[in-house]
Design an enzyme around this catalytic site. Structure first.
Site, PDB file in Angstrom:
ATOM      1  N   THR A 105       0.823  -1.210   0.000  1.00  0.00           N
ATOM      2  CA  THR A 105       0.000   0.000   0.000  1.00  0.00           C
ATOM      3  C   THR A 105       0.852   1.254   0.000  1.00  0.00           C
ATOM      4  OG1 THR A 105      -1.804  -1.139   1.093  1.00  0.00           O
ATOM      5  CG2 THR A 105      -1.773   1.231   1.330  1.00  0.00           C
TER       6      THR A 105
ATOM      7  N   ASP B 259       0.262  -6.676   5.017  1.00  0.00           N
ATOM      8  CA  ASP B 259      -0.433  -7.952   5.252  1.00  0.00           C
ATOM      9  C   ASP B 259       0.523  -9.056   5.701  1.00  0.00           C
ATOM     10  OD1 ASP B 259      -2.782  -6.755   4.531  1.00  0.00           O
ATOM     11  OD2 ASP B 259      -2.980  -7.766   2.594  1.00  0.00           O
TER      12      ASP B 259
END
Ligand code: ASP
Length: 169
Positions: free
Chosen positions: A17, A95
């Site tokens: 991200t 993640d």
């Protein structure tokens, strides 16, 4: 006269991200921007570190693979062998950042600092946290050179040991 040289910090980008771009609405795509683009929005760091950057991958970290892990290990080992940097910063999705950090802690030669960082918001989102996290990671990497080796995660103003850190929703 004695010379003073800045710590050489190499940024290895893998996506996430922090390199993500938000589209219309709330959807976004991780792993879009390059390492150079991530560095281009930082304030002047010429007094902090001698920076260089390389792109190792550009994936959302839910798609991190063992092959990319091996590429990171081989590249960092090469950096150590060829004395190309004093510390490494790895940009990564959140993640699986804790898994990568733990793996690198086990697999890398323990003679240079390696700092992972990422972001919770895409690079073009309002209040993007990536630039600040990358800035902090580079500063920690540069400051760690003479005092601490091994793998850490720098996020949200905190330094975490790779062995104990966990992303909790
Ligand atoms: N899915 C993204 C990734 O892990 C989430 C993030 O970076 O925070 O790449």
């Amino acid at each position: 006269m004695t010379g003073f040289s800045l710590p050489r910090v190499m940024v290895l980008a893998t996506g996430g991200t922090i390199a993500g771009v938000q589209h219309q609405g709330s959807s976004y795509s991780a792993g879009q921007l390059t390492a150079e683009a991530l560095l281009s929005v930082l304030p002047d760091m010429s007094g902090v570190a001698d920076l260089s950057a390389e792109q190792l991958a550009n994936v959302g970290s839910q798609s991190m693979t063992y092959a990319i892990w091996c590429d990171i290990v081989h590249r960092v080992a090469e950096i150590v062998r060829n004395d190309q940097a004093d510390a490494v910063v790895i940009t990564h999705g959140t993640d699986t950042m804790e898994e990568t950090a733990y793996f690198l802690q086990l697999a890398l030669p323990a003679n240079l600092p390696v700092i992972l960082t990422g972001a919770m918001r895409p690079a073009n989102a309002w209040g993007a946290d990536g630039p600040r996290n990358l800035f902090d990671a580079i500063r920690v990497a540069a400051a760690s050179v003479s005092v601490r080796n091994g793998v850490s995660i720098v996020m949200n103003g905190h330094i975490h040991d790779a062995r104990y850190v966990q992303k909790i929703m």
